[in-house]
Write a protein that holds these residues in place. Structure first.
Motif, PDB file in Angstrom:
ATOM      1  N   GLU A  58       0.826  -1.206   0.000  1.00  0.00           N
ATOM      2  CA  GLU A  58       0.000   0.000   0.000  1.00  0.00           C
ATOM      3  C   GLU A  58       0.865   1.263   0.000  1.00  0.00           C
ATOM      4  O   GLU A  58       0.588   2.209  -0.737  1.00  0.00           O
ATOM      5  CB  GLU A  58      -0.962  -0.002   1.185  1.00  0.00           C
ATOM      6  CG  GLU A  58      -1.930   1.150   1.183  1.00  0.00           C
ATOM      7  CD  GLU A  58      -2.892   1.202   0.010  1.00  0.00           C
ATOM      8  OE1 GLU A  58      -3.469   2.285  -0.221  1.00  0.00           O
ATOM      9  OE2 GLU A  58      -3.067   0.182  -0.697  1.00  0.00           O
ATOM     10  N   PHE A  59       1.921   1.277   0.801  1.00  0.00           N
ATOM     11  CA  PHE A  59       2.828   2.433   0.777  1.00  0.00           C
ATOM     12  C   PHE A  59       3.485   2.566  -0.600  1.00  0.00           C
ATOM     13  O   PHE A  59       3.591   3.677  -1.136  1.00  0.00           O
ATOM     14  CB  PHE A  59       3.906   2.325   1.854  1.00  0.00           C
ATOM     15  CG  PHE A  59       3.457   2.710   3.234  1.00  0.00           C
ATOM     16  CD1 PHE A  59       2.681   3.842   3.454  1.00  0.00           C
ATOM     17  CD2 PHE A  59       3.825   1.947   4.329  1.00  0.00           C
ATOM     18  CE1 PHE A  59       2.278   4.208   4.740  1.00  0.00           C
ATOM     19  CE2 PHE A  59       3.427   2.307   5.618  1.00  0.00           C
ATOM     20  CZ  PHE A  59       2.658   3.428   5.820  1.00  0.00           C
ATOM     21  N   ALA A  60       3.917   1.456  -1.178  1.00  0.00           N
ATOM     22  CA  ALA A  60       4.538   1.503  -2.503  1.00  0.00           C
ATOM     23  C   ALA A  60       3.559   2.047  -3.547  1.00  0.00           C
ATOM     24  O   ALA A  60       3.934   2.849  -4.405  1.00  0.00           O
ATOM     25  CB  ALA A  60       5.036   0.112  -2.901  1.00  0.00           C
ATOM     26  N   ARG A  61       2.298   1.659  -3.449  1.00  0.00           N
ATOM     27  CA  ARG A  61       1.282   2.165  -4.381  1.00  0.00           C
ATOM     28  C   ARG A  61       1.090   3.668  -4.196  1.00  0.00           C
ATOM     29  O   ARG A  61       1.063   4.426  -5.157  1.00  0.00           O
ATOM     30  CB  ARG A  61      -0.037   1.424  -4.160  1.00  0.00           C
ATOM     31  CG  ARG A  61      -1.138   1.787  -5.159  1.00  0.00           C
ATOM     32  CD  ARG A  61      -2.467   1.131  -4.822  1.00  0.00           C
ATOM     33  NE  ARG A  61      -3.073   1.654  -3.611  1.00  0.00           N
ATOM     34  CZ  ARG A  61      -3.666   2.856  -3.527  1.00  0.00           C
ATOM     35  NH1 ARG A  61      -3.721   3.649  -4.553  1.00  0.00           N
ATOM     36  NH2 ARG A  61      -4.198   3.248  -2.379  1.00  0.00           N
ATOM     37  N   ARG A  62       0.978   4.108  -2.947  1.00  0.00           N
ATOM     38  CA  ARG A  62       0.708   5.521  -2.673  1.00  0.00           C
ATOM     39  C   ARG A  62       1.879   6.442  -3.022  1.00  0.00           C
ATOM     40  O   ARG A  62       1.669   7.621  -3.300  1.00  0.00           O
ATOM     41  CB  ARG A  62       0.312   5.713  -1.212  1.00  0.00           C
ATOM     42  CG  ARG A  62      -1.034   5.080  -0.888  1.00  0.00           C
ATOM     43  CD  ARG A  62      -1.486   5.431   0.503  1.00  0.00           C
ATOM     44  NE  ARG A  62      -2.679   4.694   0.880  1.00  0.00           N
ATOM     45  CZ  ARG A  62      -3.472   5.058   1.872  1.00  0.00           C
ATOM     46  NH1 ARG A  62      -3.210   6.152   2.570  1.00  0.00           N
ATOM     47  NH2 ARG A  62      -4.532   4.344   2.168  1.00  0.00           N
ATOM     48  N   PHE A  63       3.099   5.914  -2.992  1.00  0.00           N
ATOM     49  CA  PHE A  63       4.274   6.743  -3.277  1.00  0.00           C
ATOM     50  C   PHE A  63       4.992   6.318  -4.561  1.00  0.00           C
ATOM     51  O   PHE A  63       6.143   6.685  -4.768  1.00  0.00           O
ATOM     52  CB  PHE A  63       5.232   6.721  -2.082  1.00  0.00           C
ATOM     53  CG  PHE A  63       4.675   7.404  -0.864  1.00  0.00           C
ATOM     54  CD1 PHE A  63       4.669   8.784  -0.773  1.00  0.00           C
ATOM     55  CD2 PHE A  63       4.139   6.666   0.187  1.00  0.00           C
ATOM     56  CE1 PHE A  63       4.146   9.426   0.340  1.00  0.00           C
ATOM     57  CE2 PHE A  63       3.618   7.290   1.307  1.00  0.00           C
ATOM     58  CZ  PHE A  63       3.616   8.685   1.384  1.00  0.00           C
ATOM     59  N   ALA A  64       4.298   5.600  -5.432  1.00  0.00           N
ATOM     60  CA  ALA A  64       4.914   5.071  -6.657  1.00  0.00           C
ATOM     61  C   ALA A  64       5.480   6.161  -7.556  1.00  0.00           C
ATOM     62  O   ALA A  64       6.490   5.961  -8.227  1.00  0.00           O
ATOM     63  CB  ALA A  64       3.896   4.224  -7.426  1.00  0.00           C
ATOM     64  N   GLU A  65       4.843   7.315  -7.588  1.00  0.00           N
ATOM     65  CA  GLU A  65       5.262   8.401  -8.482  1.00  0.00           C
ATOM     66  C   GLU A  65       6.215   9.391  -7.817  1.00  0.00           C
ATOM     67  O   GLU A  65       6.569  10.401  -8.431  1.00  0.00           O
ATOM     68  CB  GLU A  65       4.018   9.145  -9.000  1.00  0.00           C
ATOM     69  CG  GLU A  65       2.986   8.255  -9.688  1.00  0.00           C
ATOM     70  CD  GLU A  65       3.555   7.510 -10.880  1.00  0.00           C
ATOM     71  OE1 GLU A  65       4.294   8.130 -11.682  1.00  0.00           O
ATOM     72  OE2 GLU A  65       3.288   6.289 -11.012  1.00  0.00           O
ATOM     73  N   ALA A  66       6.627   9.136  -6.596  1.00  0.00           N
ATOM     74  CA  ALA A  66       7.438  10.107  -5.849  1.00  0.00           C
ATOM     75  C   ALA A  66       8.930  10.031  -6.174  1.00  0.00           C
ATOM     76  O   ALA A  66       9.697  10.889  -5.741  1.00  0.00           O
ATOM     77  CB  ALA A  66       7.223   9.922  -4.350  1.00  0.00           C
ATOM     78  N   GLY A  67       9.364   8.998  -6.895  1.00  0.00           N
ATOM     79  CA  GLY A  67      10.779   8.866  -7.220  1.00  0.00           C
ATOM     80  C   GLY A  67      11.643   8.507  -6.028  1.00  0.00           C
ATOM     81  O   GLY A  67      12.815   8.905  -5.945  1.00  0.00           O
ATOM     82  N   VAL A  68      11.087   7.736  -5.093  1.00  0.00           N
ATOM     83  CA  VAL A  68      11.787   7.375  -3.850  1.00  0.00           C
ATOM     84  C   VAL A  68      13.098   6.652  -4.170  1.00  0.00           C
ATOM     85  O   VAL A  68      13.121   5.708  -4.959  1.00  0.00           O
ATOM     86  CB  VAL A  68      10.892   6.465  -2.969  1.00  0.00           C
ATOM     87  CG1 VAL A  68      11.655   5.983  -1.735  1.00  0.00           C
ATOM     88  CG2 VAL A  68       9.606   7.181  -2.582  1.00  0.00           C
ATOM     89  N   THR A  69      14.193   7.113  -3.545  1.00  0.00           N
ATOM     90  CA  THR A  69      15.484   6.437  -3.691  1.00  0.00           C
ATOM     91  C   THR A  69      15.946   5.784  -2.389  1.00  0.00           C
ATOM     92  O   THR A  69      16.863   4.977  -2.400  1.00  0.00           O
ATOM     93  CB  THR A  69      16.577   7.409  -4.174  1.00  0.00           C
ATOM     94  OG1 THR A  69      16.736   8.461  -3.211  1.00  0.00           O
ATOM     95  CG2 THR A  69      16.229   7.983  -5.544  1.00  0.00           C
ATOM     96  N   LYS A  70      15.302   6.162  -1.265  1.00  0.00           N
ATOM     97  CA  LYS A  70      15.668   5.579   0.028  1.00  0.00           C
ATOM     98  C   LYS A  70      14.493   5.744   0.982  1.00  0.00           C
ATOM     99  O   LYS A  70      13.736   6.699   0.886  1.00  0.00           O
ATOM    100  CB  LYS A  70      16.902   6.280   0.603  1.00  0.00           C
ATOM    101  CG  LYS A  70      17.485   5.571   1.805  1.00  0.00           C
ATOM    102  CD  LYS A  70      18.950   5.903   1.995  1.00  0.00           C
ATOM    103  CE  LYS A  70      19.805   5.178   0.990  1.00  0.00           C
ATOM    104  NZ  LYS A  70      21.231   5.350   1.158  1.00  0.00           N
ATOM    105  N   ILE A  71      14.362   4.797   1.906  1.00  0.00           N
ATOM    106  CA  ILE A  71      13.363   4.899   2.964  1.00  0.00           C
ATOM    107  C   ILE A  71      14.093   5.070   4.281  1.00  0.00           C
ATOM    108  O   ILE A  71      15.081   4.387   4.553  1.00  0.00           O
ATOM    109  CB  ILE A  71      12.441   3.664   3.004  1.00  0.00           C
ATOM    110  CG1 ILE A  71      11.586   3.621   1.721  1.00  0.00           C
ATOM    111  CG2 ILE A  71      11.552   3.684   4.250  1.00  0.00           C
ATOM    112  CD1 ILE A  71      10.678   2.417   1.614  1.00  0.00           C
ATOM    113  N   LEU A  72      13.579   6.007   5.095  1.00  0.00           N
ATOM    114  CA  LEU A  72      14.145   6.271   6.411  1.00  0.00           C
ATOM    115  C   LEU A  72      13.065   6.031   7.452  1.00  0.00           C
ATOM    116  O   LEU A  72      11.929   6.465   7.301  1.00  0.00           O
ATOM    117  CB  LEU A  72      14.631   7.724   6.492  1.00  0.00           C
ATOM    118  CG  LEU A  72      15.207   8.187   7.838  1.00  0.00           C
ATOM    119  CD1 LEU A  72      16.475   7.404   8.202  1.00  0.00           C
ATOM    120  CD2 LEU A  72      15.513   9.688   7.788  1.00  0.00           C
ATOM    121  N   THR A  73      13.424   5.319   8.509  1.00  0.00           N
ATOM    122  CA  THR A  73      12.520   5.085   9.632  1.00  0.00           C
ATOM    123  C   THR A  73      13.309   5.234  10.918  1.00  0.00           C
ATOM    124  O   THR A  73      14.495   5.562  10.895  1.00  0.00           O
ATOM    125  CB  THR A  73      11.826   3.710   9.529  1.00  0.00           C
ATOM    126  OG1 THR A  73      10.771   3.635  10.495  1.00  0.00           O
ATOM    127  CG2 THR A  73      12.793   2.558   9.728  1.00  0.00           C
TER     128      THR A  73
END
Length: 195
Positions: free
Chosen positions: A41-56
């Motif tokens: 679901e997160f991947a679907r919602r941010f698919a167009e954001a051009g994510v290169t890294k996830i930070l938590t």
């Protein structure tokens, strides 16, 4: 996300008027099937954001961050709440206050794992007052990178964190938004709007 809301209703325990305990599937015992759904679901919602890294931030955000990273094909970095004796390299550091634990931690990320010009998606398990997400955004800023979104598994919309992050211009996507706790039950934002 209906599956998540159902699990919250069935297994969540409301403690007082501000705390929801979901340790049977999210932040003590982890349901891997649910986590994969959350990541998708997160991947679907941010698919167009051009994510290169996830930070938590350690530790409860790691499972959701990892499953989203698998779907987005990027790496996950988690900020540490306590500096390890092995962390003898340069770090980015900020202070973050935990609503649930009522403590402030110096949160660190090794500079070599969060470089400049990254497009960073921040993911966390809960959003209350927004301290953790703001702290992580500050680390991203220190690195010379950009926060392209903030993914939250459960947002307590009756607290000011979501409003605060959105007013700072962040795209915030929460998979379950809680409007209130009433008589030991969870009321979701969508249900209150329909009523």
């Amino acid at each position: 996300m209906e599956l998540l809301k159902r699990r919250i209703r069935e297994e969540g325990h409301v403690l007082g008027d501000k705390v929801l305990k979901v340790d049977s599937f999210l932040n003590h015992q982890i349901d891997p099937v649910l986590m994969m759904e959350i990541g998708e679901e997160f991947a679907r919602r941010f698919a167009e954001a051009g994510v290169t890294k996830i930070l938590t931030i350690e530790s409860s955000g790691i499972a959701a961050a990892l499953t989203a990273a698998l779907k987005l094909n990027v790496k996950v970095v988690f900020a540490r709440k306590k500096k390890s004796a092995l962390m003898n390299e340069e770090v980015y550091m900020t202070k973050v206050h935990s609503f649930t634990k009522n403590e402030t931690n110096e949160v660190t990320v090794l500079k070599k794992f969060l470089g400049a010009n990254e497009k960073v998606l921040i993911i966390d398990d809960f959003l209350a007052n927004g301290e953790a997400a703001m702290g992580l955004a500050h680390l991203v800023e220190q690195a010379g990178s950009e926060v392209v979104g903030i993914g939250i598994v459960i947002e307590k919309a009756f607290q000011n964190g979501g409003k605060r992050l959105r007013e700072h211009g962040f795209k915030v996507e929460s998979l379950a938004r809680i409007a209130a706790f009433a008589d030991g039950q969870v009321q979701f934002v969508e249900e209150c709007v329909q009523a």
